[in-house]
Structure formats: C-alpha cells, structure tokens
Design a protein around this motif. Structure first.
Motif, short mmCIF file in Angstrom:
data_model
loop_
_atom_site.label_atom_id
_atom_site.label_comp_id
_atom_site.label_asym_id
_atom_site.label_seq_id
_atom_site.Cartn_x
_atom_site.Cartn_y
_atom_site.Cartn_z
N MET A 1 98.76 -8.66 70.51
CA MET A 1 98.19 -9.98 70.74
C MET A 1 99.27 -10.89 71.33
O MET A 1 100.33 -11.06 70.75
N SER A 2 99.01 -11.43 72.47
CA SER A 2 100.01 -12.30 73.11
C SER A 2 99.62 -13.76 72.92
O SER A 2 98.45 -14.11 72.97
N ALA A 3 100.62 -14.56 72.69
CA ALA A 3 100.41 -15.99 72.49
C ALA A 3 100.52 -16.72 73.81
O ALA A 3 101.27 -16.31 74.69
N VAL A 4 99.78 -17.79 73.93
CA VAL A 4 99.90 -18.66 75.09
C VAL A 4 100.78 -19.84 74.67
O VAL A 4 100.46 -20.55 73.73
N LEU A 5 101.91 -19.99 75.33
CA LEU A 5 102.82 -21.09 75.05
C LEU A 5 102.64 -22.16 76.11
O LEU A 5 102.67 -21.86 77.30
N THR A 6 102.48 -23.39 75.67
CA THR A 6 102.31 -24.51 76.59
C THR A 6 103.59 -25.32 76.63
O THR A 6 104.07 -25.77 75.58
N VAL A 7 104.14 -25.50 77.82
CA VAL A 7 105.34 -26.32 77.98
C VAL A 7 104.93 -27.72 78.42
O VAL A 7 104.16 -27.88 79.36
N ASN A 8 105.43 -28.72 77.69
CA ASN A 8 105.14 -30.12 78.02
C ASN A 8 106.42 -30.82 78.43
O ASN A 8 107.49 -30.51 77.91
N SER A 9 106.29 -31.76 79.35
CA SER A 9 107.43 -32.53 79.82
C SER A 9 107.05 -34.00 79.84
O SER A 9 105.97 -34.36 80.31
N TYR A 10 107.94 -34.84 79.33
CA TYR A 10 107.68 -36.28 79.24
C TYR A 10 108.90 -37.06 79.74
O TYR A 10 110.01 -36.53 79.76
N PHE A 11 108.67 -38.31 80.07
CA PHE A 11 109.75 -39.23 80.43
C PHE A 11 110.66 -38.64 81.51
O PHE A 11 111.88 -38.54 81.33
N ASN A 12 110.05 -38.25 82.64
CA ASN A 12 110.81 -37.71 83.77
C ASN A 12 111.71 -36.54 83.37
O ASN A 12 112.89 -36.49 83.72
N ASP A 13 111.13 -35.61 82.59
CA ASP A 13 111.83 -34.40 82.16
C ASP A 13 112.97 -34.66 81.17
O ASP A 13 113.79 -33.77 80.94
N GLN A 14 113.00 -35.83 80.55
CA GLN A 14 114.04 -36.11 79.56
C GLN A 14 113.66 -35.59 78.17
O GLN A 14 114.51 -35.47 77.29
N VAL A 15 112.37 -35.30 77.97
CA VAL A 15 111.88 -34.70 76.73
C VAL A 15 111.00 -33.53 77.12
O VAL A 15 110.08 -33.68 77.91
N LYS A 16 111.31 -32.35 76.57
CA LYS A 16 110.51 -31.16 76.84
C LYS A 16 110.18 -30.47 75.53
O LYS A 16 111.00 -30.46 74.61
N SER A 17 108.97 -29.92 75.46
CA SER A 17 108.58 -29.21 74.25
C SER A 17 107.73 -28.00 74.61
O SER A 17 107.12 -27.95 75.68
N ILE A 18 107.70 -27.05 73.69
CA ILE A 18 106.84 -25.88 73.81
C ILE A 18 105.90 -25.90 72.62
O ILE A 18 106.34 -25.99 71.47
N ALA A 19 104.60 -25.85 72.90
CA ALA A 19 103.59 -25.89 71.84
C ALA A 19 103.23 -24.48 71.41
O ALA A 19 103.18 -23.56 72.22
N LEU A 20 102.97 -24.34 70.10
CA LEU A 20 102.56 -23.05 69.57
C LEU A 20 101.55 -23.24 68.46
O LEU A 20 101.52 -24.27 67.79
N ASP A 21 100.69 -22.24 68.31
CA ASP A 21 99.74 -22.17 67.20
C ASP A 21 100.01 -20.89 66.45
O ASP A 21 100.13 -19.83 67.06
N ASN A 22 100.12 -20.99 65.13
CA ASN A 22 100.27 -19.80 64.30
C ASN A 22 99.62 -20.06 62.95
O ASN A 22 98.91 -21.07 62.79
N LYS A 23 99.85 -19.19 61.98
CA LYS A 23 99.19 -19.34 60.68
C LYS A 23 99.57 -20.64 59.97
O LYS A 23 98.86 -21.08 59.07
N GLU A 24 100.67 -21.26 60.36
CA GLU A 24 101.07 -22.53 59.78
C GLU A 24 100.41 -23.72 60.46
O GLU A 24 100.56 -24.85 60.03
N GLY A 25 99.71 -23.48 61.57
CA GLY A 25 99.04 -24.54 62.30
C GLY A 25 99.64 -24.75 63.67
O GLY A 25 100.25 -23.84 64.23
N THR A 26 99.49 -25.96 64.19
CA THR A 26 100.00 -26.30 65.51
C THR A 26 101.33 -27.02 65.38
O THR A 26 101.48 -27.93 64.55
N SER A 27 102.29 -26.62 66.20
CA SER A 27 103.62 -27.23 66.21
C SER A 27 104.13 -27.32 67.64
O SER A 27 103.63 -26.64 68.53
N THR A 28 105.16 -28.13 67.83
CA THR A 28 105.93 -28.11 69.06
C THR A 28 107.40 -28.04 68.68
O THR A 28 107.82 -28.57 67.65
N VAL A 29 108.15 -27.35 69.51
CA VAL A 29 109.59 -27.28 69.38
C VAL A 29 110.14 -27.86 70.67
O VAL A 29 109.72 -27.46 71.76
N GLY A 30 111.05 -28.82 70.57
CA GLY A 30 111.48 -29.47 71.79
C GLY A 30 112.89 -30.00 71.73
O GLY A 30 113.60 -29.89 70.72
#
Length: 96
Positions: A1-30
């Motif tokens: 099973m492969s996960a789909v990771l969503t990369v988000n970028s904010y404030f002209n690329d000064q903040v970046k995060s990767i979103a994930l869903d797992n058994k703990e719920g939805t999170s972002t690491v950035g």
C-alpha cells in the motif's frame, strides 16, 4: 500500500510541509525559515517543535512565548496565531 504525500508551500517557499494520514490521524511535518508568519486554523492543531524554536503569540494572548524542541502548543479551530522564527525550525502539526 503506497501513501500519497502532499507537499505544501507557504509564504514564498519560506514554510514547507508534507502532509500525511496514518492510524494516528492527519499530520504535517514541516520546516519554517527565519521570518514572521501568521497562520489560520480550520481544525484544532497540536504544534510540536522538532528542532529549533518558535516564538508564538496565541489567539487572545497579549504575550509572546517561546517553544523549544519537544514543546507543544495547541491552537483551536478557526483561530489565527503569529509565529516568529529566529533560526530555521522543524515542526510536527497534528490535526483534530
């Protein structure tokens, strides 16, 4: 099973995060570059500093508080909060 990771970028690329869903719920690491930012929430957010430090002004607060590695703060849904970053900082944000 492969996960789909969503990369988000904010404030002209000064903040970046990767979103994930797992058994703990939805999170972002950035990562936030040095700067000042204002974020809005749509869900309750649990923000944990992974590396570095965040100086935060929470909703309805008049003071700025600094959160270091391992510290967590909570922002309720439909609020906005301000962040000052004095060194590049990594974070984990868990949504409820």
């Amino acid at each position: 099973m492969s996960a789909v990771l969503t990369v988000n970028s904010y404030f002209n690329d000064q903040v970046k995060s990767i979103a994930l869903d797992n058994k703990e719920g939805t999170s972002t690491v950035g990562v936030m570059a040095i700067g000042e930012y204002e974020f809005g929430t749509s869900q309750r957010e649990y923000m944990t500093v992974v590396s570095g430090a965040l100086t935060v002004k929470l909703p309805a607060s008049d003071s700025w508080d600094t959160y270091l590695k391992g510290d967590t703060f909570i922002v309720e849904a439909n609020q906005s909060f301000n962040v000052k970053v004095e060194e590049t900082t990594a974070y984990l944000c868990r949504y409820e």
